[in-house]
Enzyme design. Structure first.
Site, PDB file in Angstrom:
ATOM      1  CE1 TYR A  60       1.581   9.865  15.436  1.00 19.32           C
ATOM      2  CE2 TYR A  60       3.609  10.945  15.698  1.00 19.32           C
ATOM      3  CZ  TYR A  60       2.955   9.958  15.691  1.00 19.32           C
ATOM      4  OH  TYR A  60       3.692   8.644  15.770  1.00 19.32           O
ATOM      5  CG  ASN A  94      14.966  14.756  18.048  1.00 19.68           C
ATOM      6  OD1 ASN A  94      14.849  13.310  18.515  1.00 19.68           O
ATOM      7  ND2 ASN A  94      15.968  15.343  18.488  1.00 19.68           N
ATOM      8  CG  ASP A  96      12.329  18.654  18.058  1.00 18.50           C
ATOM      9  OD1 ASP A  96      12.446  17.669  18.882  1.00 18.50           O
ATOM     10  OD2 ASP A  96      13.156  19.215  17.357  1.00 18.50           O
ATOM     11  CG  HIS A 111      12.832   8.490  12.896  1.00 15.61           C
ATOM     12  ND1 HIS A 111      13.267   8.219  14.357  1.00 15.61           N
ATOM     13  CD2 HIS A 111      13.624   7.357  12.180  1.00 15.61           C
ATOM     14  CE1 HIS A 111      14.086   7.158  14.416  1.00 15.61           C
ATOM     15  NE2 HIS A 111      14.083   6.668  13.111  1.00 15.61           N
ATOM     16  CB  THR A 178      20.079   9.047  20.557  1.00 10.51           C
ATOM     17  OG1 THR A 178      19.364   7.792  19.990  1.00 10.51           O
ATOM     18  CG2 THR A 178      21.716   8.883  20.003  1.00 10.51           C
ATOM     19  CB  SER A 179      18.298   5.031  24.121  1.00  7.80           C
ATOM     20  OG  SER A 179      17.130   4.879  23.117  1.00  7.80           O
TER      21      SER A 179
END
Ligand code: APR
Length: 238
Positions: A60, A94, A96, A111, A178-179
Site C-alpha cells: 500500500y 477506489n 485513490d 473501500h 468497474t467490472s
C-alpha cells in the site's frame, strides 16, 4: 415502505478502478492488473496481514506513492464539473483521491482511502497520512500498529446505507470503470430507480445491470460527453 421521490437534480456517479486507469493507475482484474501481479489474499485479507504485515504495508505504500504521482483525468474532471448544475454524489470503490483532486466535493469511499490510516485494534481514530508511508512500529495513540484504512476481503465496506440512500434518490446514475464483480458494492446499483437515467461506461463487463445503457469504451472518451449532455439538458430546462 413508501419510496422517497426522485430528486430531479441529483446525480450519483459510481466508479471503479477503470476511471483511474487512464491516469496511469493499474486496475485489479484487467491484463497486468494488480491481482495478476500480487495474490489478493496476501495483501487484501486479514490472514495476509497476520502472515506478513511488512509486505502488506509495502504494497500500500507503493500504491500510495503511485497515486500521488498521477493526475486526475478528463473523466474525473467532467464529473467534478457536474457540480455546477447538479447535486452530485460520487460513490467510489477506489482508494485513490483522484475524484477529490479533480474537484468533486461529495465522495463516498466504500473501500476506504489510501491516504488514511487506523490502528489494527482501534478503529475509533482515522488518521490523514497524506502521501506518507506506514511502517512496522508506527502506532496509533492507543498503541496499536497502524494499517491502511482500506477494506480487505471479508471486511465490511463503509457507508453502504448512505450509498443506498443516494442511489435511491438519484434521477441520473453514471457508472464508470468497474467490472461489478465485488459485492456488496456491485449490488448497490439495484437501488437505482426505474425511471432514473442509467448509463454505464466501461470497456469489458460480463453483465450489464438491469436498466443501464452500456457505452463501451474509455472513460476519458465517453464520460465528458455524457456529462456535457446532462449539463446542457439541465441548462436548457432551467
Ligand atoms: N475506461 C473505462 N473503463 C475501463 C478502462 C478505461 N480506460 N480501463 C479499464 N476499464 C474497466 C475494465 O473493463 C473493468 O470492467 O474497468 C473495470 C476494472 O475492473 P476491476 O479491475 O475489477 O476494478 P473494480 O471493478 O474497481 O474492482 C472492484 O475489487 O479487488 C477489489 O477493492 C477492489 O475496489 C476494488 C473492487
Amino acid at each position: 415502505m413508501e419510496k422517497k421521490p426522485i430528486n430531479t437534480n441529483k446525480i450519483v456517479v459510481f466508479t471503479g478502478a477503470g476511471i483511474s486507469a487512464e491516469s496511469g493507475l493499474k486496475t485489479f482484474r484487467d491484463n497486468d492488473g494488480l491481482w495478476e501481479n500480487v495474490p489478493v489474499e496476501l495483501v487484501a485479507s486479514k490472514s495476509g496481514w497476520e502472515h506478513d504485515p511488512e509486505f502488506v504495508l509495502s504494497f500500500y505504500n507503493q500504491l500510495r506513492k503511485d497515486s500521488s504521482l498521477v493526475e486526475p483525468n478528463a473523466a474525473h474532471l467532467a464529473i467534478a464539473e457536474l457540480e455546477r448544475y447538479f447535486d452530485v454524489v460520487v460513490i467510489t470503490q477506489n482508494i485513490d483521491n483522484l475524484h477529490e483532486r479533480a474537484g468533486s466535493t461529495h465522495v463516498i469511499h466504500l473501500h476506504g482511502e489510501l491516504n488514511k490510516a487506523r490502528g489494527v485494534d482501534d478503529v475509533s481514530r482515522i488518521y490523514d497520512i497524506g502521501e506518507k508511508p506506514i511502517d512496522l512500529g508506527d502506532q496509533c495513540e492507543s498503541g496499536s500498529q497502524l494499517r491502511p484504512h482500506v477494506v480487505w476481503f471479508s471486511e465490511t465496506p463503509f457507508h453502504i446505507d448512505s450509498a443506498k440512500k443516494h442511489l435511491g434518490e438519484a434521477a441520473y446514475v453514471l457508472v464508470v470503470g468497474t467490472s461489478l464483480t465485488v459485492q456488496p458494492a456491485a449490488s448497490l446499483l439495484k437501488k437505482a430507480r426505474y425511471h432514473a437515467k442509467k448509463i454505464i461506461v466501461t470497456m469489458d463487463i460480463e453483465r450489464v445491470p438491469f436498466g443501464f445503457t452500456l457505452l463501451r469504451g474509455r472513460a476519458t472518451n465517453l464520460v465528458p460527453g455524457v456529462c456535457q449532455e446532462w449539463c446542457e439538458k439541465c441548462n436548457s430546462s432551467s
